[in-house]
Design an enzyme around this catalytic site. Structure first.
Site, PDB file in Angstrom:
ATOM      1  N   LYS A 137       0.736   4.768   8.258  1.00  0.00           N
ATOM      2  CA  LYS A 137       1.321   5.165   6.963  1.00  0.00           C
ATOM      3  C   LYS A 137       0.222   5.373   5.916  1.00  0.00           C
ATOM      4  O   LYS A 137       0.213   6.363   5.193  1.00  0.00           O
ATOM      5  CB  LYS A 137       2.315   4.075   6.550  1.00  0.00           C
ATOM      6  CG  LYS A 137       2.927   4.180   5.184  1.00  0.00           C
ATOM      7  CD  LYS A 137       2.442   3.150   4.179  1.00  0.00           C
ATOM      8  CE  LYS A 137       2.370   1.721   4.593  1.00  0.00           C
ATOM      9  NZ  LYS A 137       1.748   0.825   3.622  1.00  0.00           N
ATOM     10  N   THR A 174       0.859  -1.189   0.000  1.00  0.00           N
ATOM     11  CA  THR A 174       0.000   0.000   0.000  1.00  0.00           C
ATOM     12  C   THR A 174       0.893   1.236   0.000  1.00  0.00           C
ATOM     13  O   THR A 174       1.663   1.450   0.951  1.00  0.00           O
ATOM     14  CB  THR A 174      -0.904   0.021   1.250  1.00  0.00           C
ATOM     15  OG1 THR A 174      -1.652  -1.196   1.292  1.00  0.00           O
ATOM     16  CG2 THR A 174      -1.860   1.198   1.205  1.00  0.00           C
ATOM     17  N   LYS A 214      -7.627   1.487  -2.695  1.00  0.00           N
ATOM     18  CA  LYS A 214      -7.162   0.964  -1.398  1.00  0.00           C
ATOM     19  C   LYS A 214      -7.296   2.038  -0.310  1.00  0.00           C
ATOM     20  O   LYS A 214      -7.622   1.737   0.842  1.00  0.00           O
ATOM     21  CB  LYS A 214      -5.705   0.508  -1.533  1.00  0.00           C
ATOM     22  CG  LYS A 214      -5.038   0.093  -0.239  1.00  0.00           C
ATOM     23  CD  LYS A 214      -5.548  -1.223   0.327  1.00  0.00           C
ATOM     24  CE  LYS A 214      -4.859  -1.518   1.654  1.00  0.00           C
ATOM     25  NZ  LYS A 214      -5.221  -2.792   2.223  1.00  0.00           N
TER      26      LYS A 214
HETATM   27  P1  NAP Z   1       5.485  -6.698   7.337  1.00  0.00           P
HETATM   28  O1  NAP Z   1       5.025  -7.991   7.906  1.00  0.00           O
HETATM   29  O2  NAP Z   1       6.032  -5.650   8.236  1.00  0.00           O
HETATM   30  O3  NAP Z   1       6.564  -7.032   6.169  1.00  0.00           O
HETATM   31  C1  NAP Z   1       7.197  -5.993   5.486  1.00  0.00           C
HETATM   32  C2  NAP Z   1       8.059  -6.593   4.418  1.00  0.00           C
HETATM   33  O4  NAP Z   1       8.690  -5.516   3.689  1.00  0.00           O
HETATM   34  C3  NAP Z   1       9.192  -7.450   4.981  1.00  0.00           C
HETATM   35  O5  NAP Z   1       9.442  -8.515   4.080  1.00  0.00           O
HETATM   36  C4  NAP Z   1      10.355  -6.461   4.992  1.00  0.00           C
HETATM   37  O6  NAP Z   1      11.623  -7.092   4.971  1.00  0.00           O
HETATM   38  C5  NAP Z   1      10.097  -5.738   3.705  1.00  0.00           C
HETATM   39  N1  NAP Z   1      10.771  -4.437   3.632  1.00  0.00           N
HETATM   40  C6  NAP Z   1      10.554  -3.352   4.397  1.00  0.00           C
HETATM   41  N2  NAP Z   1      11.348  -2.342   4.022  1.00  0.00           N
HETATM   42  C7  NAP Z   1      12.091  -2.798   3.000  1.00  0.00           C
HETATM   43  C8  NAP Z   1      13.096  -2.222   2.182  1.00  0.00           C
HETATM   44  N3  NAP Z   1      13.511  -0.956   2.346  1.00  0.00           N
HETATM   45  N4  NAP Z   1      13.658  -2.987   1.205  1.00  0.00           N
HETATM   46  C9  NAP Z   1      13.245  -4.275   1.025  1.00  0.00           C
HETATM   47  N5  NAP Z   1      12.299  -4.882   1.761  1.00  0.00           N
HETATM   48  C10 NAP Z   1      11.721  -4.143   2.751  1.00  0.00           C
HETATM   49  O7  NAP Z   1       4.300  -5.974   6.519  1.00  0.00           O
HETATM   50  P2  NAP Z   1       2.998  -6.642   5.858  1.00  0.00           P
HETATM   51  O8  NAP Z   1       1.913  -6.640   6.874  1.00  0.00           O
HETATM   52  O9  NAP Z   1       3.377  -7.876   5.159  1.00  0.00           O
HETATM   53  O10 NAP Z   1       2.626  -5.493   4.801  1.00  0.00           O
HETATM   54  C11 NAP Z   1       3.276  -5.386   3.549  1.00  0.00           C
HETATM   55  C12 NAP Z   1       2.524  -4.357   2.708  1.00  0.00           C
HETATM   56  O11 NAP Z   1       1.150  -4.810   2.526  1.00  0.00           O
HETATM   57  C13 NAP Z   1       2.435  -2.975   3.366  1.00  0.00           C
HETATM   58  O12 NAP Z   1       2.472  -1.970   2.373  1.00  0.00           O
HETATM   59  C14 NAP Z   1       1.057  -3.000   4.036  1.00  0.00           C
HETATM   60  O13 NAP Z   1       0.543  -1.691   4.219  1.00  0.00           O
HETATM   61  C15 NAP Z   1       0.266  -3.821   3.048  1.00  0.00           C
HETATM   62  N6  NAP Z   1      -0.894  -4.538   3.598  1.00  0.00           N
HETATM   63  C16 NAP Z   1      -0.841  -5.157   4.822  1.00  0.00           C
HETATM   64  C17 NAP Z   1      -1.963  -5.813   5.293  1.00  0.00           C
HETATM   65  C18 NAP Z   1      -1.973  -6.503   6.643  1.00  0.00           C
HETATM   66  O14 NAP Z   1      -3.079  -6.756   7.175  1.00  0.00           O
HETATM   67  N7  NAP Z   1      -0.820  -6.840   7.218  1.00  0.00           N
HETATM   68  C19 NAP Z   1      -3.130  -5.889   4.528  1.00  0.00           C
HETATM   69  C20 NAP Z   1      -3.135  -5.314   3.272  1.00  0.00           C
HETATM   70  C21 NAP Z   1      -2.014  -4.630   2.818  1.00  0.00           C
HETATM   71  P3  NAP Z   1      12.322  -7.569   6.358  1.00  0.00           P
HETATM   72  O15 NAP Z   1      11.826  -8.950   6.603  1.00  0.00           O
HETATM   73  O16 NAP Z   1      13.768  -7.497   6.061  1.00  0.00           O
HETATM   74  O17 NAP Z   1      11.919  -6.587   7.429  1.00  0.00           O
END
Ligand code: NAP
Length: 289
Positions: free
Chosen positions: A236, A93, A168
């Site tokens: 965010k 997102t 979104k």
């Molecule tokens: P998360 O569990 O915190 O995972 C974040 C991922 O991004 C990890 O693999 C992290 O790597 C990677 N990352 C962060 N900064 C980076 C960088 N500078 N370079 C390369 N990789 C990087 O987050 P998530 O919940 O999966 O969410 C991921 C995305 O989907 C976000 O944009 C979020 O807003 C969106 N989203 C989330 C949900 C939800 O319910 N969780 C639902 C819909 C959409 P590391 O392992 O090294 O930290």
């Protein structure tokens, strides 16, 4: 058609697992390599040394990273492995302007780019039932549907680049309102001495029933808020909405209030908790903690 996944967080892990089960996953990359190795051990897939290696190994490259600058960094790092016919699908997102910037950076390689944010949480990613909202070229979307089928319940074309992210944002505003409602209502219920598990069952079957109540209400009953959807990530997303509105001299009280609530929770060390941690604030306001 082969897929690659960049980013194995709460969402990316489920996406990659479903692609692996469908026999479509060629390679994965994660910034913290140990997570990619753990995934590879489980699913028997190659761990790439860098994002460009995933791009070279796959026809469709799915990205799931935290925020705008993380996405643009990954786009720059994978470009070298792209060529005409390949498609990058960003499920993170980010702001609509960031999606358009990513599309522009990729255009020079001849590959395609779709902004494809998702809804459904880690549960939806695990079950392959996410709702995907897509901006870009509809013909490109139709070509890669076989890769999207195992990871989402529906992949919906919304318009040109940025339209997926704009949709979104609509979702995220709604989530803020619903979570504020659920947290306030259950904090009130606790103050009345009600059995909240029964309240969730009963109210959830009526006109106020909703996904957050069913899936996150139990967090509130147990005062435990594991992510889920980290509130720092929703902060965010709401910051994106606030900025889009502010550019037009506009604002929404719901957004400003929720951002202020999240800032209080982040300052007190709860930024990595699920957004249902809003309940902490509502309970303390109502004296029902
Ligand atoms: P998360 O569990 O915190 O995972 C974040 C991922 O991004 C990890 O693999 C992290 O790597 C990677 N990352 C962060 N900064 C980076 C960088 N500078 N370079 C390369 N990789 C990087 O987050 P998530 O919940 O999966 O969410 C991921 C995305 O989907 C976000 O944009 C979020 O807003 C969106 N989203 C989330 C949900 C939800 O319910 N969780 C639902 C819909 C959409 P590391 O392992 O090294 O930290």
């Amino acid at each position: 058609m082969k897929a690659g996944v960049i980013g194995l967080g709460a969402m990316g892990h489920g996406i990659a697992a479903n692609l692996a089960r469908a026999g479509l996953l060629a390679a994965v990359w994660n910034r913290t390599r140990s997570k990619a190795e753990a995934f590879a051990g489980e699913h028997g897939v190659a761990v790439a040394d860098e994002p460009a290696t995933v791009a070279a190994a796959a026809d469709v490259i799915l990205v799931s990273v935290s925020a705008d600058n993380d996405l643009l960094g990954v786009i720059d790092a994978l470009k070298e492995g792209l060529e005409p016919g390949k498609v990058v699908v960003d499920t993170s997102t980010v702001a609509p302007d960031t999606a358009r910037e990513a599309a522009e950076r990729i255009r020079a390689t001849g590959a395609g780019f779709l902004d494809a944010p998702v809804s459904g949480g880690p549960e939806g990613a695990r079950k392959g039932s996410m709702v995907m909202m897509i901006g870009g070229d509809e013909a490109v979307l139709d070509r890669i549907r076989p890769v999207l089928d195992p990871i989402c319940g529906s992949a919906n074309f919304m318009g040109p680049s940025g339209a997926g992210q704009a949709t979104k944002a609509v979702n995220q505003i709604m989530v803020a309102g619903i979570m504020q409602g659920v947290a306030s209502a259950l904090a009130y219920g606790r103050g009345q001495g009600l059995d909240l598990e029964q309240v969730i069952r009963v109210v959830g079957g009526g006109a106020a029933g909703n996904w957050q109540l069913d899936n996150r209400g139990p967090n509130m009953v147990h005062d435990q808020f594991p992510p889920g959807f980290k509130l720092a990530l929703h902060r965010k997303d709401l910051g994106i909405v606030r900025d889009v509105l502010a550019a037009k001299g506009l604002s929404l009280e719901l957004i400003d209030r929720t951002l202020a609530d999240y800032d209080r929770l982040i300052e007190s060390g709860h930024g990595d908790e699920d957004i249902s941690a809003l309940y902490r604030l509502r309970c303390s306001e109502l004296g029902s903690g």
